[in-house]
Scaffold this motif. Sequence first.
Motif, PDB file in Angstrom:
ATOM      1  N   VAL A  26       0.848  -1.193   0.000  1.00  0.00           N
ATOM      2  CA  VAL A  26       0.000   0.000   0.000  1.00  0.00           C
ATOM      3  C   VAL A  26       0.887   1.247   0.000  1.00  0.00           C
ATOM      4  O   VAL A  26       0.929   1.989  -0.978  1.00  0.00           O
ATOM      5  N   LEU A  29       3.985   1.179  -2.587  1.00  0.00           N
ATOM      6  CA  LEU A  29       3.560   1.354  -3.972  1.00  0.00           C
ATOM      7  C   LEU A  29       2.973   2.743  -4.221  1.00  0.00           C
ATOM      8  O   LEU A  29       3.115   3.290  -5.303  1.00  0.00           O
ATOM      9  N   HIS A 228     -17.055   7.208  -2.373  1.00  0.00           N
ATOM     10  CA  HIS A 228     -15.727   6.666  -2.678  1.00  0.00           C
ATOM     11  C   HIS A 228     -15.807   5.493  -3.656  1.00  0.00           C
ATOM     12  O   HIS A 228     -14.898   5.262  -4.433  1.00  0.00           O
ATOM     13  N   LYS A 232     -14.083   5.288  -7.907  1.00  0.00           N
ATOM     14  CA  LYS A 232     -13.330   4.163  -8.446  1.00  0.00           C
ATOM     15  C   LYS A 232     -14.023   3.477  -9.617  1.00  0.00           C
ATOM     16  O   LYS A 232     -13.545   2.475 -10.108  1.00  0.00           O
ATOM     17  N   PHE A 234     -15.080   1.684 -12.551  1.00  0.00           N
ATOM     18  CA  PHE A 234     -14.248   1.191 -13.646  1.00  0.00           C
ATOM     19  C   PHE A 234     -14.942   0.016 -14.338  1.00  0.00           C
ATOM     20  O   PHE A 234     -15.235   0.063 -15.525  1.00  0.00           O
ATOM     21  N   ASP A 235     -15.258  -1.012 -13.558  1.00  0.00           N
ATOM     22  CA  ASP A 235     -15.852  -2.237 -14.097  1.00  0.00           C
ATOM     23  C   ASP A 235     -17.093  -1.948 -14.927  1.00  0.00           C
ATOM     24  O   ASP A 235     -17.271  -2.448 -16.026  1.00  0.00           O
ATOM     25  N   MET A 254      -6.994   6.199 -16.939  1.00  0.00           N
ATOM     26  CA  MET A 254      -5.753   5.670 -16.398  1.00  0.00           C
ATOM     27  C   MET A 254      -5.416   4.327 -17.058  1.00  0.00           C
ATOM     28  O   MET A 254      -4.277   4.044 -17.379  1.00  0.00           O
ATOM     29  N   TRP A 255      -6.449   3.515 -17.268  1.00  0.00           N
ATOM     30  CA  TRP A 255      -6.253   2.222 -17.947  1.00  0.00           C
ATOM     31  C   TRP A 255      -5.722   2.433 -19.365  1.00  0.00           C
ATOM     32  O   TRP A 255      -4.778   1.773 -19.798  1.00  0.00           O
ATOM     33  N   LEU A 258      -2.072   3.602 -19.169  1.00  0.00           N
ATOM     34  CA  LEU A 258      -1.156   2.550 -18.709  1.00  0.00           C
ATOM     35  C   LEU A 258      -0.953   1.505 -19.804  1.00  0.00           C
ATOM     36  O   LEU A 258       0.162   1.057 -20.034  1.00  0.00           O
ATOM     37  N   ALA A 270      -3.665   8.488 -11.393  1.00  0.00           N
ATOM     38  CA  ALA A 270      -3.969   7.706 -10.198  1.00  0.00           C
ATOM     39  C   ALA A 270      -3.767   8.525  -8.932  1.00  0.00           C
ATOM     40  O   ALA A 270      -4.552   8.420  -7.982  1.00  0.00           O
TER      41      ALA A 270
ATOM     42  N   GLY B 147      -5.725   1.183   3.847  1.00  0.00           N
ATOM     43  CA  GLY B 147      -5.462   0.311   2.706  1.00  0.00           C
ATOM     44  C   GLY B 147      -6.728  -0.211   2.059  1.00  0.00           C
ATOM     45  O   GLY B 147      -6.732  -0.636   0.907  1.00  0.00           O
ATOM     46  N   PHE B 149      -9.496   1.639   1.735  1.00  0.00           N
ATOM     47  CA  PHE B 149     -10.216   2.714   1.070  1.00  0.00           C
ATOM     48  C   PHE B 149      -9.533   3.224  -0.197  1.00  0.00           C
ATOM     49  O   PHE B 149     -10.142   3.954  -0.961  1.00  0.00           O
ATOM     50  N   ILE B 150      -8.261   2.923  -0.357  1.00  0.00           N
ATOM     51  CA  ILE B 150      -7.566   3.549  -1.482  1.00  0.00           C
ATOM     52  C   ILE B 150      -8.142   3.071  -2.803  1.00  0.00           C
ATOM     53  O   ILE B 150      -8.549   1.928  -2.932  1.00  0.00           O
ATOM     54  N   PRO B 151      -8.197   3.975  -3.787  1.00  0.00           N
ATOM     55  CA  PRO B 151      -8.528   3.497  -5.129  1.00  0.00           C
ATOM     56  C   PRO B 151      -7.338   2.660  -5.596  1.00  0.00           C
ATOM     57  O   PRO B 151      -6.204   3.120  -5.487  1.00  0.00           O
ATOM     58  N   GLN B 153      -6.252   2.085  -8.305  1.00  0.00           N
ATOM     59  CA  GLN B 153      -5.476   2.728  -9.372  1.00  0.00           C
ATOM     60  C   GLN B 153      -4.192   3.338  -8.814  1.00  0.00           C
ATOM     61  O   GLN B 153      -3.175   3.381  -9.506  1.00  0.00           O
ATOM     62  N   ALA B 154      -4.260   3.772  -7.552  1.00  0.00           N
ATOM     63  CA  ALA B 154      -3.118   4.470  -6.962  1.00  0.00           C
ATOM     64  C   ALA B 154      -1.900   3.577  -6.775  1.00  0.00           C
ATOM     65  O   ALA B 154      -0.800   4.067  -6.531  1.00  0.00           O
ATOM     66  N   ILE B 155      -2.097   2.255  -6.860  1.00  0.00           N
ATOM     67  CA  ILE B 155      -0.944   1.362  -6.721  1.00  0.00           C
ATOM     68  C   ILE B 155      -0.728   0.551  -8.007  1.00  0.00           C
ATOM     69  O   ILE B 155       0.196  -0.241  -8.097  1.00  0.00           O
ATOM     70  N   MET B 156      -1.607   0.763  -8.975  1.00  0.00           N
ATOM     71  CA  MET B 156      -1.609  -0.131 -10.131  1.00  0.00           C
ATOM     72  C   MET B 156      -0.393   0.034 -11.041  1.00  0.00           C
ATOM     73  O   MET B 156       0.174  -0.952 -11.488  1.00  0.00           O
ATOM     74  N   THR B 157      -0.007   1.287 -11.301  1.00  0.00           N
ATOM     75  CA  THR B 157       1.132   1.487 -12.207  1.00  0.00           C
ATOM     76  C   THR B 157       2.396   0.799 -11.671  1.00  0.00           C
ATOM     77  O   THR B 157       2.970  -0.041 -12.373  1.00  0.00           O
ATOM     78  N   PRO B 158       2.813   1.092 -10.437  1.00  0.00           N
ATOM     79  CA  PRO B 158       3.997   0.381  -9.945  1.00  0.00           C
ATOM     80  C   PRO B 158       3.764  -1.123  -9.780  1.00  0.00           C
ATOM     81  O   PRO B 158       4.702  -1.903  -9.941  1.00  0.00           O
ATOM     82  N   LEU B 159       2.522  -1.528  -9.503  1.00  0.00           N
ATOM     83  CA  LEU B 159       2.251  -2.965  -9.361  1.00  0.00           C
ATOM     84  C   LEU B 159       2.459  -3.675 -10.700  1.00  0.00           C
ATOM     85  O   LEU B 159       3.058  -4.761 -10.754  1.00  0.00           O
ATOM     86  N   VAL B 160       1.969  -3.067 -11.761  1.00  0.00           N
ATOM     87  CA  VAL B 160       2.152  -3.661 -13.090  1.00  0.00           C
ATOM     88  C   VAL B 160       3.641  -3.689 -13.445  1.00  0.00           C
ATOM     89  O   VAL B 160       4.151  -4.693 -13.962  1.00  0.00           O
ATOM     90  N   LEU B 245     -11.118  -5.321 -11.955  1.00  0.00           N
ATOM     91  CA  LEU B 245     -10.012  -4.369 -12.050  1.00  0.00           C
ATOM     92  C   LEU B 245      -8.644  -5.056 -12.039  1.00  0.00           C
ATOM     93  O   LEU B 245      -7.855  -4.920 -12.977  1.00  0.00           O
ATOM     94  N   MET B 248      -8.178  -7.341 -15.029  1.00  0.00           N
ATOM     95  CA  MET B 248      -7.926  -6.633 -16.272  1.00  0.00           C
ATOM     96  C   MET B 248      -6.464  -6.177 -16.359  1.00  0.00           C
ATOM     97  O   MET B 248      -5.853  -6.246 -17.412  1.00  0.00           O
ATOM     98  N   PHE B 249      -5.920  -5.697 -15.253  1.00  0.00           N
ATOM     99  CA  PHE B 249      -4.561  -5.161 -15.276  1.00  0.00           C
ATOM    100  C   PHE B 249      -3.498  -6.254 -15.178  1.00  0.00           C
ATOM    101  O   PHE B 249      -2.402  -6.083 -15.659  1.00  0.00           O
TER     102      PHE B 249
END
Lengths: 296, 310
Positions: A26, A29, A228, A232, A234-235, A254-255, A258, A270, B147, B149-151, B153-160, B245, B248-249
């Motif tokens: 969390v 990243l 919130h 988010k 997306f789906d 963003m998708w 990326l 993001a 952890g 509540f976060i979208p 997306q905020a971790i997706m770029t580095p995760l990918v 989500l 897909m990523f």
Amino acid sequence: MRKGIKNWGPPLLLVSPTIVILGIFVYGLIAANIQVSMSNRHGLAPATEFVGLDNYIELLSEDRFLHSLLNLAVFTVVFIAGTMVFGFIWAWLLDKGVRAEGIFRSIYLFPMAISFVASGVVWRWLLNSAEGDRASGLNRIFETFGLGFLQNSWWNEPIWGMAAIAMPAIWQLSGYIMALFLAGFRGIPDELREAARMDGASEWKLYRHVVFPQLSPIALSALIIVSHMSLKVFDLIMSITKAIYQTEVPATYMWVTLTSNDYAKSAAIATVLLILASVLIVPYLIYTSRSERGTR
Amino acid sequence: MTSTMSPQVSTGIEKKPAAATPGSLTPRARIGRTTKYVLLLLFVIVVLMPVYVLIVTSLKPPGDVNPATSWGLPVRWPWEPITPGGPTGLDNWSAAWTALAPALGRTFLLAIPAALVSSFLGSLNGFVLSRWRFPHANIVFTLILFGMFIPYQAIMTPLVQMKTTLGMPSTISTLLIVHIIYGLPICTLIFRNYYVSIPGELMEASRVDGAGMLRTYASIVLPLSLPGFVVTIIWQFTSAWNDFLFAMFLSDTANGPVSLALNNLAQGAQLANYGAAMAGALIASLPTLLVYIILGKYFIGGLMSGSVKS
């Protein structure tokens, strides 16, 4: 509380795997995301430069991104209003004592069990934009019942299209808001209502001065939850319209960035989302952790 | 936490006794009551409308799917072809099954372990955070919650990027790790709130008897944890099953979960094969619907405690 490492060492050790994992996945990243968003990594080649806030400035002056924010705002307003209104009405109707309450409740709640991808399959069809003889879905219903003037192009409409996309989301989550409100209604002691009635309060005054104040913490949580979720989204959009300009929101944009390997830009989008979410969530977390300490 | 976030296994919405007996109603109250039921039924129709469409369309052979009759019931039995030997409504179902079956299997292999592992770790964390204090435990708990509540997306770029760097495959195994990790906050929250509701004396007694922390957990707390596990397992199972989500990523259609396979089946579907897409949507929803029907009461509890992850 007894002090000393002997007392808090073992418990800390037991949660430490989670702390480490979440610290990396969390917070680590998120930090990495911010770092990428401040680099010039716009392709597969590694970043060569720190560019500070350049990507953000570019993003916020880009029509496409502003369009996605506007879409998100329209979606959010309609989605929040819809779920809160339906959720409240359903809970209110059920609260007054209804035969077969369990059945109504289960039916209203069930869409929550299925995925946006599955419900998107049918909603894409219900929101088909064809009109007149080719009309299917909701437009066909309007046609059949002589309400042809209600036919519209749904999500293909440039500005209000996002309001149409909110319909499936409202369908899916109103039941959940109903459950929250119903729990709120049931949490109001009967004595409180009785006392108000004894004092000669009218039904409206009873609601105004007894029921609504008691429900407001629930309404606040519900509001935080739906807003919130809305950030988010997306789906739902991917499964109804795919990632296209008309229905673009930051999450789908963003998708797109990326998958075209523009890492710096996707990371910047993001971060904007994270900031929007934090504005909602951080005060809420602080508030709940404070009020909890107060009750101990 | 506010009441909305506490995972009472009792859902807080237990039924109330029905209002006044019908005989004693004034005319005005009777009208009110009738209006109430009419409204409730109207909403039932609205909510079930998409399901009706899914079912009837899935039973129509391609030639019968026509915008003009899109709301009508099928005009023939699902096994009856339009022309001899031609396609039937059942073909939609077999086509959907063929397209989804492998992904369904993979999704079970994803959702079940993800649910079990996160739940177990969440139960350990919840146990510690509810009873055993260490410095700054509250801050740690709040940081864990964040952890949830976060979208993502905020971790997706580095995760990918991380996935590429480490050479992790675009398969279920990668998704499994991710679902376990991001399921930790919600499972921790649910168990922590659940354990707070268990009388502390039980654990004190075992401590007095000289049992250590792990011993107390294994012999006192774990056996009492079933209701908590039911809620977290339902929650994690449905969110892993319905996830799109991360799928897909981080995975690809050929090796991914059912959400990707269904999306692949449905996207680009022309009017002609809407039937198969709708049959597919029904098939893909069946496991979570079963969970909802069989464990409905706990499902609501799970929603309430997990309200915030989605």
